[in-house]
Each structure stands twice: as C-alpha cells, then as structure tokens.
Design a protein around this motif. Structure first.
Motif, PDB file in Angstrom:
ATOM      1  N   ALA A  89       0.973  -1.222  -0.065  1.00 27.27           N
ATOM      2  CA  ALA A  89       0.099   0.035   0.053  1.00 27.27           C
ATOM      3  C   ALA A  89       0.801   1.310   0.046  1.00 27.27           C
ATOM      4  N   ALA A  90       0.433   2.351  -0.391  1.00 24.42           N
ATOM      5  CA  ALA A  90       1.289   3.551  -0.633  1.00 24.42           C
ATOM      6  C   ALA A  90       1.581   4.110   0.745  1.00 24.42           C
ATOM      7  N   ASP A  91       0.450   3.914   1.775  1.00 25.45           N
ATOM      8  CA  ASP A  91       1.172   4.238   3.011  1.00 25.45           C
ATOM      9  C   ASP A  91       1.525   3.317   3.976  1.00 25.45           C
ATOM     10  N   ALA A  92       2.114   2.229   3.334  1.00 22.85           N
ATOM     11  CA  ALA A  92       2.709   1.081   4.303  1.00 22.85           C
ATOM     12  C   ALA A  92       4.006   1.698   5.229  1.00 22.85           C
ATOM     13  N   ALA A  93       3.922   1.076   6.331  1.00 24.25           N
ATOM     14  CA  ALA A  93       4.777   1.780   7.298  1.00 24.25           C
ATOM     15  C   ALA A  93       6.133   1.100   7.126  1.00 24.25           C
ATOM     16  N   ARG A  94       6.087  -0.078   6.563  1.00 26.36           N
ATOM     17  CA  ARG A  94       7.331  -1.125   6.459  1.00 26.36           C
ATOM     18  C   ARG A  94       7.644  -1.293   4.932  1.00 26.36           C
ATOM     19  N   LEU A  95       8.999  -1.220   4.459  1.00 26.70           N
ATOM     20  CA  LEU A  95       9.178  -1.998   3.235  1.00 26.70           C
ATOM     21  C   LEU A  95       8.930  -3.354   3.097  1.00 26.70           C
ATOM     22  N   PRO A  96       8.172  -3.832   1.869  1.00 18.97           N
ATOM     23  CA  PRO A  96       8.130  -5.315   1.735  1.00 18.97           C
ATOM     24  C   PRO A  96       9.440  -5.990   1.391  1.00 18.97           C
ATOM     25  N   PRO A  97       9.240  -7.322   1.971  1.00 19.16           N
ATOM     26  CA  PRO A  97      10.562  -8.011   2.011  1.00 19.16           C
ATOM     27  C   PRO A  97      11.505  -7.886   0.883  1.00 19.16           C
ATOM     28  N   SER A  98      10.994  -7.758  -0.405  1.00 18.99           N
ATOM     29  CA  SER A  98      11.982  -7.806  -1.838  1.00 18.99           C
ATOM     30  C   SER A  98      12.737  -6.474  -1.310  1.00 18.99           C
ATOM     31  N   SER A  99      12.089  -5.384  -1.054  1.00 18.93           N
ATOM     32  CA  SER A  99      12.906  -4.055  -1.082  1.00 18.93           C
ATOM     33  C   SER A  99      13.967  -4.095  -0.041  1.00 18.93           C
ATOM     34  N   LEU A 100      13.641  -4.868   1.067  1.00 19.64           N
ATOM     35  CA  LEU A 100      14.538  -5.019   2.275  1.00 19.64           C
ATOM     36  C   LEU A 100      15.988  -5.481   1.671  1.00 19.64           C
ATOM     37  N   TYR A 101      15.529  -6.564   0.991  1.00 16.17           N
ATOM     38  CA  TYR A 101      16.779  -7.377   0.375  1.00 16.17           C
ATOM     39  C   TYR A 101      17.541  -6.412  -0.940  1.00 16.17           C
ATOM     40  N   ALA A 102      16.914  -5.636  -1.518  1.00 15.77           N
ATOM     41  CA  ALA A 102      17.384  -4.823  -2.464  1.00 15.77           C
ATOM     42  C   ALA A 102      18.087  -3.743  -1.835  1.00 15.77           C
ATOM     43  N   ALA A 103      17.515  -3.017  -0.651  1.00 17.08           N
ATOM     44  CA  ALA A 103      18.216  -2.174   0.076  1.00 17.08           C
ATOM     45  C   ALA A 103      19.579  -2.655   0.715  1.00 17.08           C
ATOM     46  N   ALA A 104      19.583  -3.920   0.917  1.00 19.33           N
ATOM     47  CA  ALA A 104      20.629  -4.636   1.526  1.00 19.33           C
ATOM     48  C   ALA A 104      21.697  -4.714   0.283  1.00 19.33           C
ATOM     49  N   ALA A 105      21.329  -5.121  -0.911  1.00 22.72           N
ATOM     50  CA  ALA A 105      22.256  -5.314  -2.123  1.00 22.72           C
ATOM     51  C   ALA A 105      22.903  -3.913  -2.101  1.00 22.72           C
ATOM     52  N   ILE A 106      22.122  -3.030  -2.271  1.00 25.78           N
ATOM     53  CA  ILE A 106      22.934  -1.451  -2.371  1.00 25.78           C
ATOM     54  C   ILE A 106      23.838  -1.214  -1.354  1.00 25.78           C
ATOM     55  N   ARG A 107      23.489  -1.420  -0.049  1.00 28.68           N
ATOM     56  CA  ARG A 107      24.328  -1.169   0.907  1.00 28.68           C
ATOM     57  C   ARG A 107      25.680  -1.967   0.906  1.00 28.68           C
ATOM     58  N   ALA A 108      25.482  -3.386   0.392  1.00 29.52           N
ATOM     59  CA  ALA A 108      26.608  -4.011   0.189  1.00 29.52           C
ATOM     60  C   ALA A 108      27.431  -3.819  -1.033  1.00 29.52           C
ATOM     61  N   GLY A 109      26.932  -2.897  -1.880  1.00 36.31           N
ATOM     62  CA  GLY A 109      27.556  -2.633  -3.069  1.00 36.31           C
ATOM     63  C   GLY A 109      27.413  -3.687  -4.224  1.00 36.31           C
ATOM     64  N   CYS A 110      26.332  -4.415  -4.179  1.00 38.72           N
ATOM     65  CA  CYS A 110      26.001  -5.394  -4.930  1.00 38.72           C
ATOM     66  C   CYS A 110      25.070  -4.937  -6.071  1.00 38.72           C
ATOM     67  N   PRO A 111      25.407  -5.342  -7.457  1.00 39.06           N
ATOM     68  CA  PRO A 111      24.364  -5.194  -8.531  1.00 39.06           C
ATOM     69  C   PRO A 111      23.261  -5.837  -8.355  1.00 39.06           C
ATOM     70  N   TYR A 112      22.080  -5.610  -8.636  1.00 38.43           N
ATOM     71  CA  TYR A 112      20.462  -6.235  -8.219  1.00 38.43           C
ATOM     72  C   TYR A 112      19.868  -6.502  -9.654  1.00 38.43           C
ATOM     73  N   VAL A 113      19.309  -7.658  -9.420  1.00 39.92           N
ATOM     74  CA  VAL A 113      18.377  -8.133 -10.681  1.00 39.92           C
ATOM     75  C   VAL A 113      17.001  -8.627  -9.805  1.00 39.92           C
ATOM     76  N   ASN A 114      15.782  -7.874 -10.395  1.00 40.99           N
ATOM     77  CA  ASN A 114      14.621  -8.737  -9.622  1.00 40.99           C
ATOM     78  C   ASN A 114      13.972  -9.244 -10.786  1.00 40.99           C
ATOM     79  N   PHE A 115      13.776 -10.698 -10.792  1.00 35.57           N
ATOM     80  CA  PHE A 115      13.329 -11.597 -11.647  1.00 35.57           C
ATOM     81  C   PHE A 115      11.694 -11.881 -11.233  1.00 35.57           C
ATOM     82  N   THR A 116      11.167 -11.201 -10.360  1.00 38.17           N
ATOM     83  CA  THR A 116       9.673 -11.185  -9.995  1.00 38.17           C
ATOM     84  C   THR A 116       9.133 -10.239 -10.159  1.00 38.17           C
ATOM     85  N   PRO A 117       7.886 -10.147  -9.963  1.00 37.44           N
ATOM     86  CA  PRO A 117       7.065  -9.069 -10.037  1.00 37.44           C
ATOM     87  C   PRO A 117       7.042  -8.129  -8.877  1.00 37.44           C
ATOM     88  N   SER A 118       7.589  -8.356  -7.664  1.00 38.60           N
ATOM     89  CA  SER A 118       7.890  -7.967  -6.329  1.00 38.60           C
ATOM     90  C   SER A 118       8.245  -6.442  -6.633  1.00 38.60           C
TER      91      SER A 118
END
Length: 385
Positions: A154-183
């Motif tokens: 939802a637009a007003d969701a208080a927390r990031l969805p799990p897929s975005s938590l992993y994406a944020a972690a990839a960025i923090r770790a300096g890792c390129p990222y591929v999303n093969f899902t609709p998430s």
C-alpha cells in the motif's frame, strides 16, 4: 565452483529465494553445464554473439543466498528430479556443488515473530552479502531476486516489503541487483536513487518465460499486419510454490500487471479481456497457459487465434537467471551504472526500451557488442551511460 581466491576476482551470485525451484535449477544446471554433463540449452549468453563479451565463465560462478526455507539444496534437487524438472542422475552428479552452495545460504526474513525493524534487517542481510564476497575473494556479487511474488504494498505502508529490504541490502553491500519477480524490489524512488548514488547497475522486473514471451512475439505481428485486436484473454494453470503464492489475489494482481504491459506498450491500448491465474497443486512444477485472441480482418471479418503453452517454469527461468547474473556482473565490471534497458529482452516489466521481442533481441545483441568493445579497451573508471 565454490573455491576462494587470494585476490578479488570472479563473480558471485546471491539468490533471494536460494532454496526455491528456480534457484536450485539454476545452480544444478550451472554445475552440469560447466562439467559438460548437459548442453547450455536456453542460455542466450552461451551463443556465439556473446563469446568475446568478457562474461564470467560458468565454472567460476560462486553461489549463495537468503531463504526462509530450511530444506538443503541436495534434497531440494532430488525433489525436482521426482517432479521431472531435473533429469535422472543429475542431482547426484552435482551433489558436491549443491552442498557447497548450501553452506552459503543464510536465513532470510522477516519470519513470523521477528522483531527486528527494517534497518536491522537490511544491515543483517547486507552483512551476509559482504561476508560472502569476502570469504571467496570475489570482485563482485550480483543479487538476484527469485523468491515468491508478494503483493504490491500500500502507498501508506509503514514498512518496506521483503523484496525491498533485500534490494536495500544489496545496495548497501555494493552489489548489482536483478529482480526476476513482479515484487517491488528496487522500484521505489529512494532505492533507485540509492543505487544511482552507489554507481550500481540493476535490471528488472519480472522474468519473461512463457505466456508473456509469446505475447511479445504475437502482438507486434498483429500491429505490423494492421489487424485490429479486439480482445485478448488468458488463463494460467500452475502448481508448486508459484501456484500457492499467486492464489493470493493481491499477488496475482502484481503478476498480471507485467503481462498487460507488453500489450499496452505494443498495441497502444489494452484489449478487452483479463488474465486469470488458477492454483492447481496437482500440476506440481508444470504450468499451462492459454490465450484467446479476437481480432478483426479486412472488411470487418472476425477471426480468432488460440495458443496453448505448456512448460516447466523453473527450467524456462533458470537459464535466463544465469544469463542475467553474468550480464549484470560484466556490466558492473565495465563501469555501467543505473538501470539496464538493454536487458529488457528478459523482462515483462523492463527498465524502458522496446516492448516486442525482436527489437529487444536486437538491443541485447548491441549490448553484447558494447561489452566486447569494453573487454578490448579494458574496464574504465566509470563508463558513461
């Protein structure tokens, strides 16, 4: 395939959903192709246009990942053999490689009862990715999201969805990222900006493996022949983890948005009709996709085209996942940053570029030529996009 080196070199692949069907098939398949046990069927990067593009070799790839499931990879591969996804004997032949990869899988989340906030989860996931890279002396690690589809938040969701938590972690770790899902993954303004600030390439979203692959070929045919498409309806029957996940209407809606996009982008409108997704557990790892296309011909004559696609989604997806990991790793090495629309060939919901498969393939081949040129010139400090 899991041996460390003394200096940073080579590429790692960190799967989100590492014990799922797609990741297990990809890791087992990579080991089998690297050992010469199976041909690289379905791997576009193993065709001649990519021969001198400087992609990491299949035997050099090192695998790890996150998952909330505890079933060891060798056992998961045995189950996929029983389901007809992997050929008899392959799981046993690559058991050592699967065991090595399994030791590099860490607990994902958040699991029920996990009280960590988003920042704590991101920090923990990023630490896992960075530690993996350090243990194996890797120059880079590509994070590939292949976990089950989640509903659009939802637009007003208080927390990031799990897929975005992993994406944020990839960025923090300096890792390129591929999303093969609709998430959601990286598709938030803050995360897209963060990836740009870190100079990381990324690609996605939602792999194009079956029904939408066919749509991206057929829709341009109608357009180029000036045939008016009145309605385009579809039904998907599938079992396994995908069937169970997509039984949730919200998750199915996230999945269907990508299927509609190729029609809208190609035809200029969305024809009447919908795509239905039905969970049929008896089908296991297999799926059937049916399309009914109503179109008008000369003088208003009404005609119909029907298609049936039957296949194993994991076997269709696995070679594409390996392609993407290699291409994005090479893009990172070449200094490319930001979204990679050249890889739209692989996605229902690409990062820009043409919608039809032939045009996407042409752009992918041009990207291969660009990587070849970079391989000859040597890696720049940071290539302009």
């Amino acid at each position: 395939m899991q041996q460390a080196t003394s200096a940073p070199s080579g590429a790692g692949v960190w799967f989100i959903g590492a014990r799922g069907s797609v990741a297990t098939t990809a890791m087992a398949g990579c080991a089998a192709v690297a050992a010469g046990l199976q041909p690289p069927t379905g791997m576009v990067t193993e065709t001649e246009p990519f021969a001198d593009a400087g992609l990491p070799a299949l035997p050099s790839l090192v695998f790890g990942g996150h998952d909330t499931a505890g079933c060891p990879l060798p056992k998961r591969a045995e189950a996929l053999t029983g389901a007809g996804v992997l050929p008899p004997g392959l799981a046993a032949a690559v058991r050592a490689e699967l065991e090595a990869a399994d030791t590099e899988i860490r607990a994902g989340g958040p699991l029920p009862g996990d009280r960590r906030d988003d920042e704590e989860l991101i920090a923990a996931f990023a630490a896992d990715m960075a530690a993996f890279r350090g243990r194996h002396g890797l120059a880079r690690v590509v994070v590939v999201h292949v976990a089950s589809t989640e509903p659009t938040p939802a637009a007003d969701a208080a927390r990031l969805p799990p897929s975005s938590l992993y994406a944020a972690a990839a960025i923090r770790a300096g890792c390129p990222y591929v999303n093969f899902t609709p998430s959601t993954g990286l598709r938030t303004p803050d995360l897209t900006e963060a990836a740009a600030a870190r100079g990381l390439p990324h690609a996605g979203r939602d792999g194009k493996t079956g029904q939408t692959l066919l749509r991206s070929v057929l829709a341009p045919m109608f357009l180029q022949r000036a045939l008016s498409v009145r309605a385009w309806s579809g039904t998907n029957l599938l079992g396994g983890g995908d069937g169970a996940a997509l039984a949730d209407p919200a998750a199915a809606a996230a999945k269907n948005s990508g299927k509609e996009r190729v029609l809208a982008d190609t035809l200029g409108h969305i024809p009447q009709g919908q795509v239905h997704i039905d969970d049929v557990p008896a089908l296991g790892e297999w799926k059937t996709a049916w399309d009914h296309i109503a179109f008008d011909g000369f003088l208003g004559s009404r005609m119909v085209l029907q298609t049936i696609w039957q296949g194993c989604d994991s076997a269709l997806a696995a070679p594409l996942v390996l392609d993407l990991a290699r291409l994005v790793a090479r893009a990172h090495e070449a200094g490319l940053t930001g979204p990679l629309p050249e890889l739209g060939y692989y996605f229902k919901d690409p990062d820009g570029g043409p919608a039809c498969l032939p045009a996407q393939h042409t752009r992918l081949l041009a990207f291969a030529e660009r990587l070849k040129a970079a391989a000859v010139q040597g890696p720049p400090e940071r290539a302009a996009r």
